[in-house]
Design a protein around this motif. Structure first.
Motif, PDB file in Angstrom:
ATOM      1  N   VAL A 118       0.840  -1.204   0.000  1.00  0.00           N
ATOM      2  CA  VAL A 118       0.000   0.000   0.000  1.00  0.00           C
ATOM      3  C   VAL A 118       0.871   1.248   0.000  1.00  0.00           C
ATOM      4  N   LEU A 119       1.883   1.266   0.849  1.00  0.00           N
ATOM      5  CA  LEU A 119       2.782   2.410   0.949  1.00  0.00           C
ATOM      6  C   LEU A 119       3.552   2.640  -0.343  1.00  0.00           C
ATOM      7  N   GLU A 120       4.060   1.570  -0.944  1.00  0.00           N
ATOM      8  CA  GLU A 120       4.865   1.713  -2.158  1.00  0.00           C
ATOM      9  C   GLU A 120       4.027   2.133  -3.361  1.00  0.00           C
ATOM     10  N   ILE A 121       2.769   1.725  -3.403  1.00  0.00           N
ATOM     11  CA  ILE A 121       1.882   2.187  -4.484  1.00  0.00           C
ATOM     12  C   ILE A 121       1.667   3.691  -4.362  1.00  0.00           C
ATOM     13  N   GLU A 122       1.459   4.162  -3.139  1.00  0.00           N
ATOM     14  CA  GLU A 122       1.313   5.608  -2.919  1.00  0.00           C
ATOM     15  C   GLU A 122       2.572   6.357  -3.363  1.00  0.00           C
ATOM     16  N   ARG A 123       3.741   5.823  -3.018  1.00  0.00           N
ATOM     17  CA  ARG A 123       5.001   6.460  -3.417  1.00  0.00           C
ATOM     18  C   ARG A 123       5.172   6.453  -4.931  1.00  0.00           C
ATOM     19  N   ALA A 124       4.845   5.325  -5.552  1.00  0.00           N
ATOM     20  CA  ALA A 124       4.973   5.223  -7.006  1.00  0.00           C
ATOM     21  C   ALA A 124       4.079   6.240  -7.698  1.00  0.00           C
ATOM     22  N   ALA A 125       2.872   6.429  -7.157  1.00  0.00           N
ATOM     23  CA  ALA A 125       1.953   7.416  -7.735  1.00  0.00           C
ATOM     24  C   ALA A 125       2.508   8.823  -7.585  1.00  0.00           C
ATOM     25  N   GLU A 126       3.081   9.124  -6.423  1.00  0.00           N
ATOM     26  CA  GLU A 126       3.627  10.465  -6.180  1.00  0.00           C
ATOM     27  C   GLU A 126       4.833  10.746  -7.059  1.00  0.00           C
ATOM     28  N   LEU A 127       5.695   9.734  -7.228  1.00  0.00           N
ATOM     29  CA  LEU A 127       6.951   9.922  -7.961  1.00  0.00           C
ATOM     30  C   LEU A 127       6.818   9.636  -9.452  1.00  0.00           C
ATOM     31  N   GLY A 128       5.691   9.068  -9.859  1.00  0.00           N
ATOM     32  CA  GLY A 128       5.490   8.742 -11.266  1.00  0.00           C
ATOM     33  C   GLY A 128       6.439   7.660 -11.751  1.00  0.00           C
ATOM     34  N   ARG A 129       6.673   6.652 -10.900  1.00  0.00           N
ATOM     35  CA  ARG A 129       7.602   5.588 -11.280  1.00  0.00           C
ATOM     36  C   ARG A 129       6.896   4.238 -11.231  1.00  0.00           C
ATOM     37  N   GLU A 130       7.573   3.244 -11.794  1.00  0.00           N
ATOM     38  CA  GLU A 130       7.019   1.895 -11.795  1.00  0.00           C
ATOM     39  C   GLU A 130       7.245   1.213 -10.441  1.00  0.00           C
ATOM     40  N   LEU A 131       6.508   0.127 -10.267  1.00  0.00           N
ATOM     41  CA  LEU A 131       6.633  -0.710  -9.076  1.00  0.00           C
ATOM     42  C   LEU A 131       6.213  -2.109  -9.488  1.00  0.00           C
ATOM     43  N   SER A 132       7.071  -3.089  -9.200  1.00  0.00           N
ATOM     44  CA  SER A 132       6.725  -4.464  -9.554  1.00  0.00           C
ATOM     45  C   SER A 132       6.630  -5.335  -8.315  1.00  0.00           C
ATOM     46  N   ILE A 133       5.749  -6.328  -8.391  1.00  0.00           N
ATOM     47  CA  ILE A 133       5.700  -7.353  -7.353  1.00  0.00           C
ATOM     48  C   ILE A 133       5.832  -8.701  -8.039  1.00  0.00           C
ATOM     49  N   ALA A 134       6.365  -9.667  -7.307  1.00  0.00           N
ATOM     50  CA  ALA A 134       6.512 -11.024  -7.825  1.00  0.00           C
ATOM     51  C   ALA A 134       6.010 -11.993  -6.772  1.00  0.00           C
ATOM     52  N   ILE A 135       5.208 -12.957  -7.202  1.00  0.00           N
ATOM     53  CA  ILE A 135       4.722 -14.011  -6.325  1.00  0.00           C
ATOM     54  C   ILE A 135       5.414 -15.311  -6.723  1.00  0.00           C
TER      55      ILE A 135
END
Length: 296
Positions: free
Chosen positions: A158-175
């Motif tokens: 949740v926190l990293e999605i908020e940061r990615a939105a603010e910074l306009g950068r990508e974010l990946s997760i892997a399961i």
């Protein structure tokens, strides 16, 4: 403030670092133009402060020049007398509260009692804070692998999605789903299966970079959060992890087993979703597709 109340040259708070058997300077208030010595460490047993930490006894030294234990700190105003009190919680010395003065015999019996009372309150407060931190860590740590758990993963996502939105950068997760763990449990027992999970966790922890998270997602599943990382870079990282899983081994009870392989699914913000549930659903679907394809 103690330095103003008792007119001392400086007040220093040291806490025991149990990993190194040293005292680490945590706070220093000085009357000598604010001069401090950051990151100072004192071996337990060295100097008056180290002696107090080792023995758990108050030391009121009226003339440090006549005390062979005294170690002068060049960065600070020269001292003539020193009052050092242990911080004790649950019967253990957790630190030292130390006062020094440029006057000989600066500290009275009343000063000693005042500092002991202050040290008692401070030690109890630090102990409570540490207990809270330990409980918080236990609530977010997987007991088997030592990685973060599902709860910590979701909070961080949740926190990293908020940061990615603010910074306009990508974010990946892997399961990651560990392949054939049930067969390992059925054939060699659950202790061997647990050892396999710990070994996989160690591989993920070694490949995790600063700012990234590896966690045990649940059962035989693990997950990664990779801030600022796109799809291609994520797969490049997973290639390195897969290579280590395919070639690695783990041991239990003097027996050696090959590391289990894994099936992966990844998703990237924002192309695969903008909410945690969207990213997790996409990564899960891709992981199960990968697992089914590998069986063909």
């Amino acid at each position: 403030m103690l330095n103003e109340l008792l007119e001392v040259s400086f007040v220093a708070l040291y806490l025991v670092d149990e990993t190194s058997d040293e005292l680490e300077l945590k706070e220093l208030v000085s009357n000598s133009n604010g001069v401090t010595e950051p990151n100072r460490r004192i071996p337990i047993g060295r100097g008056i402060v180290g002696w107090v930490a080792e023995h758990g006894l108050v030391q009121n030294v009226p003339d440090v020049s006549s005390d062979s234990r005294f170690v002068e700190v060049a960065a600070l105003q020269p001292s003539r007398s020193e009052l050092s009190v242990p911080l004790i919680a649950e019967g253990q010395v957790i630190g030292v509260l130390n006062l020094e003065s440029d006057r000989s015999g600066a500290f009275s019996d009343m000063d000693e009692r005042l500092l002991e009372s202050t040290a008692d309150h401070l030690a109890n407060a630090i102990h409570v804070i540490r207990l809270h931190e330990q409980l918080k860590a236990l609530a977010t740590t997987d007991s088997l692998t030592g990685l973060d758990n599902h709860r910590a993963f979701f909070d961080r996502l949740v926190l990293e999605i908020e940061r990615a939105a603010e910074l306009g950068r990508e974010l990946s997760i892997a399961i990651l789903d560990v392949n054939s763990l049930k067969a390992v449990n059925d054939t060699y027992g659950h202790l061997t299966g647990d050892a396999a999970l710990r070994a996989v966790a160690s591989v993920l922890a070694r490949h995790r970079r600063d700012g990234e998270m590896a966690c045990r997602y649940g059962g035989d599943e693990f997950a990664l959060i990779l801030p600022g990382v796109g799809n291609d870079e994520t797969w490049a990282m997973l290639d390195h992890i897969n290579a280590e899983l395919r070639s690695g081994e783990f041991e239990i009870d003097d027996l050696t087993f090959p590391l289990p392989t894994a099936s992966w699914g990844i998703s990237t913000y924002p192309v695969d979703g903008r909410r945690p549930t969207e990213l997790l659903s996409t990564a899960d679907e891709r992981m199960y597709l990968h697992k089914q394809t590998a069986r063909l």
